[in-house]
Write a protein that holds these residues in place. Structure first.
Motif, PDB file in Angstrom:
ATOM      1  N   MET A  55     -55.547  27.787  33.151  1.00 42.12           N
ATOM      2  CA  MET A  55     -54.641  28.931  33.186  1.00 42.12           C
ATOM      3  C   MET A  55     -55.127  29.927  34.236  1.00 42.12           C
ATOM      4  O   MET A  55     -56.329  30.152  34.383  1.00 42.12           O
ATOM      5  N   GLU A  56     -54.188  30.499  34.949  1.00 42.52           N
ATOM      6  CA  GLU A  56     -54.514  31.477  35.980  1.00 42.52           C
ATOM      7  C   GLU A  56     -53.662  32.735  35.794  1.00 42.52           C
ATOM      8  O   GLU A  56     -52.456  32.648  35.531  1.00 42.52           O
ATOM      9  N   LEU A  57     -54.290  33.891  35.919  1.00 37.15           N
ATOM     10  CA  LEU A  57     -53.593  35.163  35.950  1.00 37.15           C
ATOM     11  C   LEU A  57     -54.017  35.899  37.212  1.00 37.15           C
ATOM     12  O   LEU A  57     -55.192  35.846  37.600  1.00 37.15           O
ATOM     13  N   SER A  58     -53.082  36.600  37.825  1.00 39.05           N
ATOM     14  CA  SER A  58     -53.402  37.368  39.024  1.00 39.05           C
ATOM     15  C   SER A  58     -52.756  38.749  38.941  1.00 39.05           C
ATOM     16  O   SER A  58     -51.546  38.859  38.688  1.00 39.05           O
ATOM     17  N   GLN A  59     -53.551  39.776  39.119  1.00 35.80           N
ATOM     18  CA  GLN A  59     -53.088  41.164  39.132  1.00 35.80           C
ATOM     19  C   GLN A  59     -52.315  41.524  37.853  1.00 35.80           C
ATOM     20  O   GLN A  59     -51.305  42.224  37.894  1.00 35.80           O
ATOM     21  N   PHE A  60     -52.821  41.038  36.726  1.00 36.36           N
ATOM     22  CA  PHE A  60     -52.157  41.321  35.449  1.00 36.36           C
ATOM     23  C   PHE A  60     -52.469  42.760  35.019  1.00 36.36           C
ATOM     24  O   PHE A  60     -53.645  43.132  34.922  1.00 36.36           O
ATOM     25  N   PRO A  61     -51.467  43.600  34.729  1.00 32.41           N
ATOM     26  CA  PRO A  61     -51.718  44.970  34.283  1.00 32.41           C
ATOM     27  C   PRO A  61     -52.296  44.978  32.864  1.00 32.41           C
ATOM     28  O   PRO A  61     -51.623  44.569  31.906  1.00 32.41           O
ATOM     29  N   ILE A  62     -53.532  45.441  32.728  1.00 31.30           N
ATOM     30  CA  ILE A  62     -54.209  45.381  31.434  1.00 31.30           C
ATOM     31  C   ILE A  62     -53.470  46.195  30.373  1.00 31.30           C
ATOM     32  O   ILE A  62     -53.469  45.844  29.183  1.00 31.30           O
ATOM     33  N   GLN A  63     -52.821  47.274  30.780  1.00 27.31           N
ATOM     34  CA  GLN A  63     -52.143  48.124  29.793  1.00 27.31           C
ATOM     35  C   GLN A  63     -51.011  47.393  29.069  1.00 27.31           C
ATOM     36  O   GLN A  63     -50.570  47.831  27.991  1.00 27.31           O
ATOM     37  N   TRP A  64     -50.554  46.276  29.620  1.00 25.44           N
ATOM     38  CA  TRP A  64     -49.477  45.531  28.973  1.00 25.44           C
ATOM     39  C   TRP A  64     -49.903  44.917  27.644  1.00 25.44           C
ATOM     40  O   TRP A  64     -49.039  44.581  26.814  1.00 25.44           O
ATOM     41  N   VAL A  65     -51.223  44.734  27.419  1.00 25.51           N
ATOM     42  CA  VAL A  65     -51.656  44.113  26.162  1.00 25.51           C
ATOM     43  C   VAL A  65     -51.261  44.972  24.970  1.00 25.51           C
ATOM     44  O   VAL A  65     -51.134  44.471  23.839  1.00 25.51           O
ATOM     45  N   ARG A  66     -51.009  46.282  25.190  1.00 30.07           N
ATOM     46  CA  ARG A  66     -50.606  47.146  24.081  1.00 30.07           C
ATOM     47  C   ARG A  66     -49.172  46.852  23.624  1.00 30.07           C
ATOM     48  O   ARG A  66     -48.754  47.324  22.564  1.00 30.07           O
ATOM     49  N   LEU A  67     -48.427  46.057  24.415  1.00 31.30           N
ATOM     50  CA  LEU A  67     -47.107  45.630  23.959  1.00 31.30           C
ATOM     51  C   LEU A  67     -47.227  44.686  22.767  1.00 31.30           C
ATOM     52  O   LEU A  67     -46.336  44.627  21.911  1.00 31.30           O
ATOM     53  N   TRP A  68     -48.334  43.926  22.709  1.00 32.39           N
ATOM     54  CA  TRP A  68     -48.576  43.021  21.590  1.00 32.39           C
ATOM     55  C   TRP A  68     -49.274  43.737  20.425  1.00 32.39           C
ATOM     56  O   TRP A  68     -49.024  43.417  19.276  1.00 32.39           O
ATOM     57  N   ASP A  69     -50.133  44.698  20.751  1.00 36.74           N
ATOM     58  CA  ASP A  69     -50.852  45.422  19.699  1.00 36.74           C
ATOM     59  C   ASP A  69     -50.987  46.886  20.105  1.00 36.74           C
ATOM     60  O   ASP A  69     -51.929  47.262  20.800  1.00 36.74           O
ATOM     61  N   PRO A  70     -50.056  47.749  19.681  1.00 40.21           N
ATOM     62  CA  PRO A  70     -50.087  49.167  20.076  1.00 40.21           C
ATOM     63  C   PRO A  70     -51.317  49.912  19.568  1.00 40.21           C
ATOM     64  O   PRO A  70     -51.599  51.012  20.047  1.00 40.21           O
ATOM     65  N   SER A  71     -52.057  49.332  18.616  1.00 43.34           N
ATOM     66  CA  SER A  71     -53.251  50.010  18.105  1.00 43.34           C
ATOM     67  C   SER A  71     -54.432  49.935  19.071  1.00 43.34           C
ATOM     68  O   SER A  71     -55.428  50.642  18.899  1.00 43.34           O
ATOM     69  N   LEU A  72     -54.326  49.081  20.081  1.00 45.21           N
ATOM     70  CA  LEU A  72     -55.409  48.974  21.058  1.00 45.21           C
ATOM     71  C   LEU A  72     -55.525  50.267  21.862  1.00 45.21           C
ATOM     72  O   LEU A  72     -54.535  50.974  22.068  1.00 45.21           O
ATOM     73  N   PRO A  73     -56.742  50.594  22.340  1.00 41.16           N
ATOM     74  CA  PRO A  73     -56.910  51.828  23.119  1.00 41.16           C
ATOM     75  C   PRO A  73     -56.148  51.774  24.437  1.00 41.16           C
ATOM     76  O   PRO A  73     -55.875  50.694  24.977  1.00 41.16           O
ATOM     77  N   GLN A  74     -55.819  52.949  24.948  1.00 45.21           N
ATOM     78  CA  GLN A  74     -55.092  53.051  26.210  1.00 45.21           C
ATOM     79  C   GLN A  74     -56.047  52.783  27.366  1.00 45.21           C
ATOM     80  O   GLN A  74     -56.863  53.629  27.721  1.00 45.21           O
ATOM     81  N   VAL A  75     -55.955  51.605  27.940  1.00 42.34           N
ATOM     82  CA  VAL A  75     -56.810  51.183  29.047  1.00 42.34           C
ATOM     83  C   VAL A  75     -55.915  50.731  30.186  1.00 42.34           C
ATOM     84  O   VAL A  75     -54.931  50.027  29.966  1.00 42.34           O
TER      85      VAL A  75
END
Length: 264
Positions: A1-21
């Protein structure tokens, strides 16, 4: 699997409880073996990682190996502004719990190797134009998450350390601090004033009590401070010779001094 230039802040779409990074992630991942507890080999490159008031310009893990039992990495790079540190280590890991066991041994090492002394600008108002020297540090974390055993050293070799807004600087700096997990000890602490005179310190900071305690002794020999224009107004020209002691609660120590002021 490869990811390129993935915006880390998007992970909060799956779990809004995660810190704002914020930041961007490049990821390369290879998985083999049992799908329920696979062996993973991955590399990651994070750029402009922002969390609250902190920013890491670069976080690079050239290889991370994950298996049912441990997460292992060698020589990861951490870069902030013009400074860098290296990280390596091994953490226990179990796929069944998807967590790091709190009672299993770990080993982590963080290293700073002869970084410019201006690295202190990250925590102090250092005058970069007048500061020269190097800072090295080593931190080892062993034991378990429930009972960490930190050990380390900090060493400074400085031609000069100056603060913004002040004329008087420290020069000829020699500092070495050793920490054994319970006590930080000044093995060497010496400096000269740019205006003349010397300062030597010995002592410890003891972490074995609920509130860390300080035991510090200093000797000044003709140590001169010359500030024609202090930041809060006024000026001073003072020379100090004598001894001082600071003991007790590190936040509010009892300070005693016997000083001779031939000029001030």
């Amino acid at each position: 699997m490869e990811l390129s230039q993935f915006p880390i802040q998007w992970v909060r779409l799956w779990d809004p409880s995660l810190p704002q990074v914020e930041g961007t992630l490049d990821l390369s991942l290879i998985a083999t073996g049992d799908p329920e507890k696979p062996d993973l080999s991955l590399s990651t490159h994070v750029r402009n990682l922002k969390y609250e008031h902190y920013t890491l310009d670069q976080l690079l893990f050239s290889q991370v190996v994950v298996s049912d039992g441990a997460i292992h990495t060698d020589d990861a790079l951490i870069r902030m502004r013009d400074y860098e540190a290296r990280l390596s280590g091994r953490l226990p890991f179990r796929w069944a719990e998807l967590t790091i066991p709190r009672k299993e041994p770990l080993q982590v090492q963080l290293r700073l190797r002869e970084q410019p002394l201006t690295i202190l600008e990250l925590v102090l108002p250092v005058d970069k134009e007048r500061t020269e020297g190097t800072l090295s540090a080593l931190l080892n974390l062993e034991g378990t998450l429930e009972s960490l055993q930190p050990r380390g050293t900090v060493e400074v070799r400085g031609d000069k350390l100056a603060m913004e807004g002040f004329k008087t600087a420290l020069q000829g700096i020699g500092l070495r601090v050793e920490f054994d997990g319970q006590q930080a000890q000044l093995m060497e602490a010496r400096a000269s004033s740019s205006e003349g005179g010397t300062l030597n310190l010995t002592g410890t900071l003891d972490f074995r009590h609920e509130i860390p305690t300080l035991a510090l002794r200093g000797t000044l020999n003709g140590f001169t401070v010359h500030e024609p224009k202090l930041p809060l107004g006024g000026s001073t020209l003072t020379t100090l010779t004598g001894d001082l002691i600071a003991e007790g609660d590190y936040k509010n120590p009892l300070v005693q001094a016997e000083l001779w002021v031939p000029k001030g």
